[in-house]
Design an enzyme around this catalytic site. Structure first.
Site, mmCIF file in Angstrom:
data_model
loop_
_atom_site.group_PDB
_atom_site.id
_atom_site.type_symbol
_atom_site.label_atom_id
_atom_site.label_comp_id
_atom_site.label_asym_id
_atom_site.label_seq_id
_atom_site.Cartn_x
_atom_site.Cartn_y
_atom_site.Cartn_z
ATOM 1 N N ASP A 39 -8.569 1.943 5.197
ATOM 2 C CA ASP A 39 -7.179 1.495 5.143
ATOM 3 C C ASP A 39 -7.125 0.067 4.622
ATOM 4 O OD1 ASP A 39 -4.477 2.759 6.584
ATOM 5 O OD2 ASP A 39 -4.374 0.578 6.322
ATOM 6 N N ASP A 65 -8.171 -2.487 -0.650
ATOM 7 C CA ASP A 65 -7.223 -1.793 -1.518
ATOM 8 C C ASP A 65 -7.939 -0.641 -2.210
ATOM 9 O OD1 ASP A 65 -5.471 -0.947 -3.519
ATOM 10 O OD2 ASP A 65 -4.758 -2.967 -3.952
ATOM 11 N N ASN A 92 -5.253 10.461 1.795
ATOM 12 C CA ASN A 92 -3.947 10.400 2.442
ATOM 13 C C ASN A 92 -3.176 9.120 2.152
ATOM 14 O OD1 ASN A 92 -1.931 11.104 4.716
ATOM 15 N ND2 ASN A 92 -2.760 9.121 5.332
ATOM 16 N N TYR A 158 7.492 7.604 -7.330
ATOM 17 C CA TYR A 158 6.855 8.379 -6.267
ATOM 18 C C TYR A 158 6.789 9.853 -6.648
ATOM 19 C CZ TYR A 158 5.784 9.963 -1.504
ATOM 20 O OH TYR A 158 5.189 10.521 -0.404
ATOM 21 N N LYS A 162 3.281 11.978 -7.071
ATOM 22 C CA LYS A 162 2.932 13.120 -6.236
ATOM 23 C C LYS A 162 2.825 14.407 -7.048
ATOM 24 C CE LYS A 162 2.398 10.991 -2.333
ATOM 25 N NZ LYS A 162 1.073 10.920 -1.673
#
Length: 254
Positions: A39, A65, A92, A158, A162
């Site tokens: 993370d 990052d 994720n 976005y 995706k």
């Protein structure tokens, strides 16, 4: 204390400091998997590792990052050095856009969203594949989105990112199915997490999307998304490959 339960796989979970990633990391660890908690947030990653260890599991944090190659290399190297390889990769980590329509998207917004949501999963998959190929097995689970199935669930950046994750998932599934590697994705609908959307007042994108948001239905808990991720990575899904699984209380069916 190290758990040696029925599942001692080496699992990388990105975006694991909170939300769906945290829930997935905890779920894998509860089954005995050894988890790399990756993370951007060092405090959050450390907290999840501590939570796993307090429950008797095994985890290690890697922070940075994930859109940077050096960080990706460190994530993979940690899994290999500490846990002997990479059995499962859960891509994720992701960020929202500002629900911006194309005419309103800045270069910075576009490039950052694409970099984190699409390029980072590509970099991570490319990094772990040599280890999975050497082992002759592996599972990759990507987090797509309801926005990967339609144009009315998020802004332009976005949505494009995706949809790209879906294409990446299917390409990986086809390219490596004969080498024992499966790649699938979950497509979460509304989910209770800490992610917020910084909407610009008066912008066209949010106003254009508003009429479609009534179809969202009940918001999922992060644990419900994690359960689907763990299933797709499991032997119970051994003949499931290239699937984009909506976890959205039927939103995709509306």
């Amino acid at each position: 204390m190290t758990t040696t339960g029925p599942d001692s796989r080496s699992v990388i979970v990105t975006g694991a400091a909170s939300g769906i990633g945290r829930a997935a990391a905890l779920a894998f660890a509860a089954q005995g998997a050894r988890v790399v908690v990756a993370d951007l947030n060092p405090e959050g990653a450390a907290a999840v590792v501590a939570e796993i260890e307090a429950a008797g599991g095994t985890a290690v944090p890697v922070t940075g990052d994930l859109s940077e190659q050096a960080v990706v290399d460190r994530v993979t190297a940690t899994a290999v050095e500490r846990f002997g390889g990479v059995d499962v990769l859960v891509n994720n980590a992701g960020i929202m856009d500002r629900m911006s329509a194309v005419a309103e998207v800045s270069d910075a917004e576009w490039e950052r969203v694409i970099r984190v949501n699409l390029t980072a999963p590509f970099l991570l998959a490319r990094s772990v594949l040599p280890h999975m190929l050497a082992a002759g097995r592996g599972a990759i689970v990507n987090t797509a989105s309801e926005a990967s199935l339609r144009g009315s669930a998020a802004g332009a950046a976005y949505t494009a990112s995706k949809h790209g994750v879906v294409g990446l998932t299917k390409s990986l599934a086809v390219m490596y199915r004969d080498q024992g590697i499966r790649t699938n994705a979950v497509a979460p609908g509304g989910t209770r997490t800490a992610i917020t959307v910084d909407v610009e007042a008066g912008a066209h994108g949010p106003a254009a999307l508003a009429p479609y948001m009534g179809n969202v239905g009940r918001a999922a808990e992060a644990e419900e998304q994690a359960a689907a991720i763990v299933f797709l990575a499991s032997d119970a899904a051994s003949n499931i490959n290239g699937v984009i699984l909506p976890v959205d209380n039927g939103w995709a069916a509306v």
